[in-house]
Design a protein around this motif. Structure first.
Motif, PDB file in Angstrom:
ATOM      1  N   ASP A   1      -2.985   4.449  -6.700  1.00 37.61           N
ATOM      2  CA  ASP A   1      -3.012   5.362  -5.744  1.00 37.61           C
ATOM      3  C   ASP A   1      -2.834   4.627  -4.384  1.00 37.61           C
ATOM      4  O   ASP A   1      -2.363   5.213  -3.367  1.00 37.61           O
ATOM      5  N   LEU A   2      -3.311   3.339  -4.366  1.00 36.78           N
ATOM      6  CA  LEU A   2      -3.407   2.722  -3.075  1.00 36.78           C
ATOM      7  C   LEU A   2      -2.142   1.565  -3.139  1.00 36.78           C
ATOM      8  O   LEU A   2      -1.656   1.471  -1.940  1.00 36.78           O
TER       9      LEU A   2
ATOM     10  N   THR B   1       5.326   9.567  -0.504  1.00 44.84           N
ATOM     11  CA  THR B   1       3.729   9.810  -0.526  1.00 44.84           C
ATOM     12  C   THR B   1       3.492  10.905   0.393  1.00 44.84           C
ATOM     13  O   THR B   1       4.122  11.038   1.405  1.00 44.84           O
TER      14      THR B   1
ATOM     15  N   VAL C   1      -3.898   3.428   4.594  1.00 48.74           N
ATOM     16  CA  VAL C   1      -4.859   3.049   3.595  1.00 48.74           C
ATOM     17  C   VAL C   1      -5.989   2.236   4.395  1.00 48.74           C
ATOM     18  O   VAL C   1      -7.131   2.045   4.268  1.00 48.74           O
TER      19      VAL C   1
ATOM     20  N   GLN D   1       1.135  11.795   2.177  1.00 54.64           N
ATOM     21  CA  GLN D   1       0.188  11.515   3.049  1.00 54.64           C
ATOM     22  C   GLN D   1       0.773  11.463   4.377  1.00 54.64           C
ATOM     23  O   GLN D   1       0.310  11.864   5.417  1.00 54.64           O
ATOM     24  N   ASN D   2       1.812  10.772   4.703  1.00 64.03           N
ATOM     25  CA  ASN D   2       2.462  10.583   5.668  1.00 64.03           C
ATOM     26  C   ASN D   2       3.481  11.609   6.000  1.00 64.03           C
ATOM     27  O   ASN D   2       4.455  11.234   6.789  1.00 64.03           O
TER      28      ASN D   2
ATOM     29  N   PHE E   1       0.935  -1.068  -0.155  1.00 67.66           N
ATOM     30  CA  PHE E   1      -0.012  -0.051   0.041  1.00 67.66           C
ATOM     31  C   PHE E   1       0.921   1.348  -0.065  1.00 67.66           C
ATOM     32  O   PHE E   1       2.080   1.153   0.637  1.00 67.66           O
ATOM     33  N   THR E   2       0.470   2.260  -0.700  1.00 71.20           N
ATOM     34  CA  THR E   2       1.212   3.507  -0.831  1.00 71.20           C
ATOM     35  C   THR E   2       1.497   3.917   0.479  1.00 71.20           C
ATOM     36  O   THR E   2       2.337   4.775   0.997  1.00 71.20           O
ATOM     37  N   ASP E   3       0.367   3.813   1.421  1.00 71.45           N
ATOM     38  CA  ASP E   3       0.310   4.189   2.865  1.00 71.45           C
ATOM     39  C   ASP E   3      -0.316   3.226   3.570  1.00 71.45           C
ATOM     40  O   ASP E   3      -1.138   2.811   3.395  1.00 71.45           O
TER      41      ASP E   3
END
Lengths: 199, 1692
Positions: free
Chosen positions: B1061-1062, B1099, A149, B1101-1102, A144-146
């Motif tokens: 994206d995920l 990314t 998620v 997000q984090n 997972f990219t993050d």
């Protein structure tokens, strides 16, 4: 601080990531991070952490043990976005590459007290057989990219995952001022026991 | 090495032996086979012969066995000889090898033996392990081995000591050893029985002992005694088996190897002895030898060690010391074979002769040959088949397995060769319509609910009893006429009886009496006056009821009367018929009983009745009359009113007419009137008054009716009675026709079939049709049912002789589950048949007209009909349990008239709880309140209507919802907190990432919404204050709207996720990548010229605040302007006319030539440093020296995203810019006192702005790094500075450097950590298809073109379609069209086209770039047309480029649009022109041009060229403009979009034909100029809060004077002139300053630009400032703003 009219409530989380059960894998470590909504803010403690590498015990106990402590306090104004703990487990594959062995997330329990949660873990699947093979060969499995998620619902429909293993987390929850702000999270029986004790 | 030689020799020998043996074996094999064949046949013969005698069979068996034993023996020898090869029997034999059969071969037999001794927990030894371990640590291994060997011996000794077990381990092994070799032959079970026990015991004890030894050692492990020490070296203490399983495994193997080896040695010794002792032992010794060889060979890898060991260490001696040598116990091979042959059987592979398989004395019969179909047998290999057959033949009842043809019985192959489903080709294309799948709604299967529920327990418990008692024909073809009449008579009589039984007439009469009494009572009681409303209403109701009842009674009475009459009539007819035909067929007889009545009383009653009726009728009529009268009156009124109106209107007319014609007579008037009346023909007719009906007439009517329907007074009451007492004429006396009929009747018989759920379940016996046409069956059928009853049908069959015909079918209603046998009443079910039957005898037939009259009139047609009496009911089982299905399942409702009276049937059981419905039903059905059966209901109704139970008038899905609504919707809407939460979740800009929404309402301040509400309010209001220019304000609003809509699109796209994206997943590497990776391996670890490596992307997000840093690496700068010494002598500069050629050729600036010799070489020219400003944080480099400084410094600037939102979208919309300002650090010695000069340094540092580079953050973010040399935006004039190129060195490479003018700075900027740019968003936007009005074909081609381009050159941008401002895809060439620039630009330089071109470029560059273009370009490019662009006065590079290109085309140049990448813009559009054999690249945003070979051209790569006709994609190797050719006609270099294959369809342009320019508005410009100046002055004062700001007016006015000149020369080469001018004016001031030129869009950028120069930072006390602003207006409100800013310090 005016305790009579609190404007925030606090949730204190103590606990530990006790261990995992991954029947096929060994030498795993885990990362955790808390995912919470906009109205939440950690006041103290570690939001994320990474554990030691644990090897499987010999003999009868096949589980991996981390006993990795969690300690964090959140303050919030709104139960929406209640914190979740997102755990991801990594470990070496056959070729020694560090690959992900599982993602999982669980909400921090709402009620005060001790709770043990067993989080089933999963990993994203490769998009094709060839991908799977190459990723296996190169030791670069899909991730997972993050890791957060897994704590969100949005966009998950595009992924395919395979389940593997579980992680056991124990929580000890203490809340403060929830009741005063009108949020009653205590189950009735626990409450009655509490009042009984009081009486 | 003798041993190895020996081994080699042995091996050779063995090989030779094997070869020979192989040959021998082949021979032997065939021999054997022949032998068996022969034996077999012999066997067969023998069995055939000796079958009868049972005792002899045994003999045969033994004989067989012996034979087989012999055979075995023979073969065994061979097998023994070649143990390495698989015996054929073993491969196919039934008795399979116990162990993995190949294990014995691949390993050595010794290993096999050892493996058998291995504890079951041990893993099988890996073949490679021994070699591996040996090679790893040979010495250690050897030691361990030895120790182990010793230990094993010790253990065996221990064992002998501890257990008085005679069978030593060795013996056990010896026992087993040969067996393991024979195991290919041995059956598993046999083996177990034979020798399983001993070795097992041995094994166990061995382990025990081993453990004991170990334990003892453990226990004693205190101080080592001598013995222990000895043991330590001699014994091997078993390592902990659990701990080191793997280790142990290997070690054990060695121990075993060794042990066995030793055994082997001894065994070898003993074997020879045995060979002499045992009789059949020739082979054995050989085999033993063989074994040894095998052993040696098998361990050849590890052999040297072992071999060496023997002679090397003391182990041999010790082993012998501890070993007790014993003679090996060995069971002779021969005897073993013999023993085994008794129990073992190996089926042969040979084909079994057919004779064995078929019964004796029978030839095999081949069905197929006989022409019968024989299915294909499943394929079985012949060998297997033979084995099977042989095996079967061994059994006792062998024959039954074989078919007639002598083959094993087999079913046909069940597997179909072809697939059942026809393959579907062309999956992609449309299917054949015939194969198209059609959606059908799911059908409920009819049988789904047919099973009785709860069948599991009550299976078969339901029983339906069908009682068919009999049937009566009401008409039958064989009826005679008399029968017809008789039946009719009976029917009428039945009807009569029925009516009498029900006595409706009587009931109604009684009711009538009652009602009348009631009415009378009421009137009597109250009189006429005292009637209140209720009473009156009640009376009215009663009267109505009376009327209805009377009518009903009359009807019933009439029916009674007619029935009686018709009965009599039929009887009379019958009598007549009997007389006529002179015989009787039926026994019917009608008696009429007369009941005498009292004449007078009867009459009285009659009269009374009539009178009563009359009175009532009168009342009714009166009522009617009254009603009519009232109606009439009303109508009359209406009519009169109308009439009146009419008259009025006619009078008016008359008056008019009178005025007109006063002399005309009255007559005329009347005529007119009449005429008018005629005209108004729609006049309502005058109503007529109703008439009263005559009383006498009424009485007459009543009496007539009474006479018709009632018994006349005095007439006796007739009671008919039908009996069957009549005599039937016997057959003999009948005429022939009748006789034939009767005969026919006698022949007929009937039976009934019972069909349950359309299946016949039973039928009755045949019963003859009686003369009275009644059939009695009296049969009861008990149906045990599993299916839910759907229908029960009875079919009546009539049979005459053997044939039978269906007469009729009767459906029996299914009984309720409460209808049980015994209590169920029999039902009479009518049936009829429309069959047409005619007879030539007296029978009337069916469906045939016949007549009773002699003349044939009054014909009748009768159909066969009758009644079947039957009864269907649920049976009652034992214990009186009804065998009925549960009631709940009863399907269907109850039909029929029952509904009227049965409340539950009518409204359903659930309706009972619904009071409303119940009462409604009660009102409708007029329940008799006095009926005792209705009492309960009535009570309930009264309770309900009294309102105790309130039933709401509406239906609510969630009744309790209201209670859960803790707050009303309005209140919820009012709640600020709720609103805040809602807005946040809607992602409204202001609240998108709002943190910590307060917990309680009161903490949410109204202020939170202020901005938002203001924005909403201001939606339409144009705020001119902020923008200084109404037009711009409108534009700004418009842009805002566009941005919002784009953002909305983007937000939608944001919630639309792609897998990428995920999930991060590596691409499948292509060969190229793999190859590169391989090459990388060969790369030097530390290359001499290190390159920047791609960093890992993070990314967004984090991330959190403080995580991201902007790294700015400032490497060096070129051509920084140098300070100019305070000029003493003014030099006059002549402004030379520039030409294009000057731009290409290194143009020596006039300045340098002039001032070159002014400079003392040792003086500091300039001390520049770089200051980087980003998000209000400032970092600066150290100060370097000289005009070409080299800093090579890395500056780190923190970055924080707006609102702490690090999502991709938010990062993309960051508008901040990185300002890289170059300053000159000037130090002034301000030490006042000269005496201190030696000890104190007192200097003032001033920084003088030299130029800046602006890079938007979004560019950095999107490109992830910025690397290159940038032109420093420096003002055209820098007071106190000049460009001195030639000073650094007169010759050399200087000329190369100065190819282009201006200063340059080399930078490298990146973000740490590297963020993943929002590529995915753009991808997504691409995915979001924009609708287009372009031709589909064109779009497809465009897509293909783009895809192809992306495939071949992934980095190169290629554009074919773009999105216009309304969000539609437009082909790009439509944007290019010659458009004439404003005329005044062309007029400015009528003689010099170059000047004009430059002016046009400048004009375009003065149109401001979209202030927030960043958020636009990153999401999607919106291309506006040039008129839109000019109207908006804002746009990004593409619009500028398009406009410039269009202008150039209009000016007659060859121009193209370049789509490429440039620094720092990233993907952008430039303009290419072809002039004088050279290509020029124009930067439309800055209005500058570069030659193709200009080093400092910001354009880095060229993707494609576009003009009005075509798009060319760059297919050259290089895309840097310097290294490529721009000749689009060369198809090698450029790939055109429209080619011969796909010609340009002649796309019309989206651009307007002509651009309309607004006139230059000088007044507005002047106004704006003043405002800007004012604002700037205020701002500067504001920025200097601690110092007074003085303005030098003189200087200001001078500067203001200069500015228009600057504009005219477009900022070139005027510096000197006016500097000199200034100098002359303000000689005693040290001036530093510069003019800034910016396109005007808003005030804010101007202020920012001024701020960034830092002029205001001068903190000298006596500083003065000068500020001048000039706004030069161009057509269409394009404004060029000049700001001249200077600081003056008085030097004297």
């Amino acid at each position: 601080m005016a305790t009579n009219n609190p404007s925030v409530f606090l949730v204190m989380i103590n606990g530990q990531i006790e261990g995992a059960n991954f029947p096929e894998y060994d030498d795993l470590y885990c990362k955790y991070c808390f995912v919470y909504g906009n109205d939440w803010a950690p006041t103290s403690g570690l939001e994320e952490g990474i554990s030691q590498i644990a090897c499987r015990g010999q003999g009868t106990q096949p589980a991996l043990v981390w006993n990795f402590p969690l300690e964090i306090t959140f303050k919030s104004t709104n139960p929406f976005g209640w914190p979740q703990i997102a755990v991801s487990v990594y470990g070496p594959d056959t070729f020694g590459n560090d690959v992900v062995r599982g993602y999982g997330a669980v909400h921090v329990p709402l009620t005060p007290g001790k709770h043990v949660r067993t989080v089933p873990m999963f990993v994203p699947e490769s998009t094709s057989r060839l991908q799977k093979f190459t990723s296996w060969l190169m030791g670069r499995r899909p991730e997972f990219t993050d890791p957060k998620v897994v704590a969100q619902g949005e966009g998950r429909e595009v992924t395919r995952v395979r389940s593997q293993g579980t992680v056991t987390i124990s929580f000890n929850i203490v809340t403060k001022d929830m009741k005063k702000l009108g949020y009653d999270a205590t189950p009735s029986e626990a409450l009655s026991a509490y009042t009984h004790l009081q009486g | 090495m003798a041993s190895s030689d020996l081994r080699e020799k042995m091996r050779k020998k063995r090989r030779a032996l094997q070869e020979t043996l192989g040959r021998v074996r082949e021979d032997a094999d065939t021999q054997v086979l022949v032998a068996t064949d022969w034996e077999m046949s012999k066997d067969g013969e023998r069995t055939a012969v000796q079958e009868p005698s049972g005792s002899e069979e045994q003999q045969v068996a033994t004989l067989k066995q012996t034979l087989k034993a012999q055979r075995m023996k023979r073969r065994k020898k061979l097998v023994e000889d070649t143990p390495a090869e698989t015996p054929p029997e073993a491969a196919t034999g039934a008795s399979e090898v116990e162990r993995g059969p190949r294990a014995g071969e691949s390993r050595t037999p010794v290993a096999a033996a050892s493996s058998s001794r291995r504890s079951p927990r041990d893993l099988p030894p890996l073949p490679a392990s021994s070699t591996l371990t040996l090679s790893e640590g040979p010495m250690k291994r050897r030691m361990v081995e030895k120790l182990k060997a010793a230990r094993s011996k010790a253990e065996s000794l221990l064992q002998q000591e501890a257990l008085a077990e005679p069978a030593s381990r060795l013996q056990g092994l010896r026992d087993r050893d040969p067996l393991t070799r024979f195991d290919t032959e041995a059956d598993l079970g046999v083996r177990r029985r034979d020798d399983g026990a001993a070795p097992l015991v041995g094994r166990v004890t061995f382990r025990e002992v081993a453990h004991r030894g170990w334990r003892r050692a453990e226990v004693d492990s205190g101080l080592p005694t001598a013995e222990e020490a000895y043991n330590f070296f001699t014994f091997n203490f078993d390592p902990e088996p659990l701990e080191e399983a793997a280790e142990q495994k290997k070690e054990r193997r060695f121990v075993e190897d060794r042990g066995v080896e030793e055994e082997e040695e001894e065994g070898g010794g003993g074997g020879e002895e045995e060979a002499q002792v045992e009789d059949g032992g020739e082979g054995e010794s050989g085999s033993e030898e063989e074994d040894k060889e095998e052993d040696a060979e098998g361990r050849s890898e590890g052999a040297p060690l072992v071999e060496d060991q023997q002679g090397e260490l003391f182990i041999d001696e010790t082993a012998q010391d501890f070993l007790e040598v014993k003679k090996a116990e060995y069971l002779g091979y021969h005897s073993r074979v013999q023993r085994e042959s008794e129990v073992l059987f190996t089926p042969s592979l040979r084909t079994v002769p057919t004779s064995c398989k078929v019964p004796e004395n029978m030839q095999p019969r081949y069905l197929e040959e006989e022409g019968l179909y024989v299915g294909e047998r499943p394929p079985v290999s012949l060998a297997n088949q033979n084995i099977l057959e042989n095996r079967i033949l061994q059994q006792d009842e062998a024959k039954k397995w074989f078919g007639d043809d002598g083959r094993v019985l087999a079913l046909t192959d069940p597997i179909k060769q072809s697939s059942t489903r026809p393959p579907l080709f062309n999956l992609e294309e449309d299917l054949d319509p015939a194969l198209q799948t059609v959606y059908r709604k799911a059908l409920k299967t009819r049988h789904a609910s047919r099973y009785v529920a709860g069948l599991g327990e009550t299976a078969g418990r339901c029983q339906l009893d069908v009682d068919v008692s009999g049937l009566i024909f009401s008409h039958h073809p064989l009826f005679s006429r008399e029968h017809v009449l008789g039946v009719r008579l009976v029917q009428l009589y039945d009807q009569h009886l029925n009516r009498q039984h029900r006595n409706i007439t009587g009931l109604l009469t009684d009711k009538l009496h009652g009602l009348r009494n009631a009415v009378r009572n009421i009137t009597d009681l109250h009189g006429d006056r005292g009637l209140n409303v209720v009473m009156r209403q009640r009376i009215a109701e009663y009267r109505l009821e009376v009327r209805n009842t009377r009518r009903l009674r009359d009807v019933e009475q009439e029916k009674d009367r007619t029935l009686l009459k018709s009965t009599l009539k039929v009887w009379k007819e019958m009598k007549a018929l009997r007389e006529f035909q002179r015989f009787t067929n039926t026994a019917y007889k009608l008696h009429l009983r007369k009941q005498e009545v009292n004449q007078s009383r009867d009459e009285q009653d009659f009269e009374e009745e009539i009178q009563m009726e009359l009175v009532e009728l009168q009342g009714e009529l009166e009522e009617e009359y009254q009603r009519k009268i009232s109606q009439y009156r009303q109508q009359l009124e209406e009519w009169k009113a109308w009439r009146k109106k009419q008259k009025v209107s006619s009078k008016k007319k008359k008056k008019k007419k009178k005025k007109k014609e006063p002399n005309e007579g009255d007559k005329d008037d009347e005529d007119e009137d009449e005429q008018e009346e005629k005209d108004l023909g729609s006049e309502p007719p005058k109503p007529e008054p109703p008439e009263r009906q005559e009383l006498s007439l009424l009485e007459q009517q009543v009496r007539e009716k009474a006479a018709r329907i009632r018994r006349k007074p005095g007439e006796p009451i007739l009671v008919p009675e039908v009996t069957l007492s009549g005599n039937i004429t016997p057959n003999e006396q009948c005429p022939r026709g009748e006789f034939a009929r009767r005969e026919d009747v006698a022949r007929r018989s009937l039976f009934v079939k019972v069909l349950y759920n359309d299946k016949e379940v039973s039928r009755t016996d045949r019963r003859p049709l009686g003369a009275d046409f009644r059939v009695h069956f009296g049969q009861i059928f008990n149906l045990k049912i599993a299916n839910w009853p759907e229908s029960v049908r009875l079919q009546v069959f009539e049979a005459s002789g053997s044939s039978s015909a269906l007469l009729a079918e009767v459906f029996v209603p299914l009984p309720e589950s409460t209808v049980l046998t015994g209590s169920a009443p029999p039902q009479e079910l009518e049936f009829s048949s429309s069959q047409r039957v005619t007879f030539n005898h007296e029978g009337v037939g069916s469906d045939v007209p016949f007549s009773f009259e002699a003349d044939g009139s009054n014909k009748l047609t009768l159909l066969t009909s009758g009644k079947l009496s039957c009864c269907v009911s649920w049976a009652v089982g034992e214990n009186d349990i009804p065998l009925a299905p549960p009631t709940s399942q009863t399907p269907g409702g109850i039909h029929g008239a029952l509904r009227q009276t049965d409340a539950i049937a009518c409204i359903g059981a659930s309706g009972l709880s619904d009071m409303k419905r119940l009462s409604k039903w009660a009102a409708e059905s007029r329940l008799d309140p006095n009926d005792p059966s209705n009492v309960v209901l009535m009570q309930l109704l009264t309770v309900a209507s009294s309102g105790e139970v309130q039933v709401p008038d509406y239906f609510r899905l969630e009744q309790l919802q209201e209670e859960f609504n803790f707050v009303t919707d309005e209140e919820l809407q009012k709640s600020r907190r709720f609103r805040l939460l809602t807005l946040r979740s809607q992602e409204v800009v202001e609240f998108r990432n709002y943190k910590n929404v307060p917990a309680v309402e009161r903490e949410v301040s109204e202020k939170v919404f202020q901005d938002y509400e203001k924005r909403l309010r201001d939606g339409e209001v144009v705020d001119t204050k902020e923008h200084l220019d109404p037009h711009r304000a409108v534009v700004a609003k418009y842009l805002k709207k566009i941005r919002e809509s784009v953002m909305n699109r983007f937000l939608i796209a944001k919630h639309h996720f792609l897998l990428s994206d995920l999930v991060q997943e590596d691409e499948v590497p292509s060969i190229g990548v793999l190859g590169l990776n391989i090459f990388k391996l060969a790369e030097p670890k530390r290359p001499l010229k290190p390159r920047r490596k791609e960093r890992k992307k993070v990314t967004a997000q984090n991330l959190a605040d403080g995580n991201i840093k902007l790294l700015v690496n400032i490497i060096r700068a070129y051509d920084i302007p140098v300070r100019k010494p305070h000029p003493s002598k003014p030099a006059v500069a002549s402004k030379s006319a520039r030409s294009f050629t000057e731009a290409f050729v290194a143009a020596q600036s006039s300045q340098s030539a002039l001032h070159g010799n002014d400079w003392p070489l040792n003086q500091v020219q300039v001390r520049p440093f770089v200051e980087v400003t980003f998000q209000r944080s400032v970092r600066q480099t150290t100060t370097a020296d000289g005009p070409n400084p080299c800093w090579n410094e890395e500056l780190e600037l923190p970055f924080s995203a707006p609102n702490g939102d690090y999502s991709t979208s938010s990062l993309q919309s960051v508008k901040d810019e990185v300002f890289i300002n170059i300053f000159d650090e000037m130090t002034f010695d301000i030490t006042e006192d000269d005496r201190e000069r030696g000890s104190t340094v007192h200097t003032r540092i001033e920084k003088h702005w030299l130029g800046s580079v602006k890079i938007p953050f979004s560019t950095i973010y999107l490109q992830s790094r910025i690397d290159g040399t940038f032109k420093v935006q420096s003002p055209p004039v820098l007071l106190g500075y000049s460009k001195e190129r030639s000073l650094a060195g007169e010759g050399g490479y200087d000329s190369v450097l100065s190819l282009s003018e201006g200063s340059f700075v080399t930078l490298f900027i990146t973000i740490q950590p590297q963020l993943i740019p929002g590529e995915s968003v753009r991808e997504k936007m691409k995915e979001m298809k924009f609708d287009s009005q372009e031709d589909e074909r064109l779009l497809h081609a465009a897509e293909a073109f783009q895809r192809d381009a992306a495939l071949r050159f992934p980095g190169r941008p290629c554009l074919t379609t773009v999105i216009d401002i309304s969000g539609k895809a437009v082909f790009i060439t439509r944007y290019v069209r010659p458009l004439s620039p404003p005329q005044e630009l062309l007029d400015a330089f009528p003689n010099s086209p170059q000047e004009a071109t430059e002016l046009v470029a400048r004009y375009v560059s003065l149109i401001p770039s979209l202030p927030d273009s960043v958020s636009f370009t990153s999401i999607c490019d919106l291309w506006s047309t040039s008129d839109q662009f000019l109207a908006l006065l804002a746009g990004d590079e593409e619009e500028h480029a398009v406009l410039l290109c269009c202008y150039f085309l209009a000016m007659g140049k060859k121009a193209w649009l370049i789509i490429g990448t440039a620094i720092p813009e990233g993907p952008t559009a430039y303009v290419l022109t072809y002039e004088q054999g050279r290509y020029l690249i124009w930067d439309p945003g800055r209005g500058q041009y570069y030659g193709q070979y200009d080093t400092f051209c910001p354009l880095q790569s060229v993707g494609c060229l576009i003009n009005a006709d075509n798009v060319w994609f760059n297919t050259q190797v290089y895309d840097a403009p310097m290294r490529m050719g721009f000749d689009v006609s060369r198809s090698k270099l450029w790939k055109p979009f429209f080619s011969r294959a796909f010609p340009n369809p002649g796309l019309s342009s989206v651009q307007p034909e002509e651009l309309v320019y607004r006139r230059v508005d000088k007044v507005a410009a002047a106004e704006l100029q003043d405002r800007i100046e004012k604002v700037l002055k205020e701002k500067i004062m504001e920025w200097r809060p601690r110092h007074p700001t003085r303005w030098n007016r003189y200087c200001t006015s001078t500067l203001r004077h200069f500015l228009p000149k600057l504009e005219q020369s477009r900022g070139r080469d005027v510096g000197d002139e006016h500097r000199l001018e200034l100098q002359s004016m303000l000689g005693d001031y040290r001036i530093s300053g510069f003019p800034l030129n910016v396109p005007f869009s808003e005030l804010q950028p101007i202020v920012e630009a001024v701020y960034s120069t830092g002029v205001h930072n001068v903190e000298v006390s006596n500083v003065e400032f000068a500020l001048a602003v000039y706004v030069h207006p161009y057509a269409s409100n394009v404004l060029s703003v000049w700001v001249y800013l200077a600081s003056l310090v008085r030097t004297r």
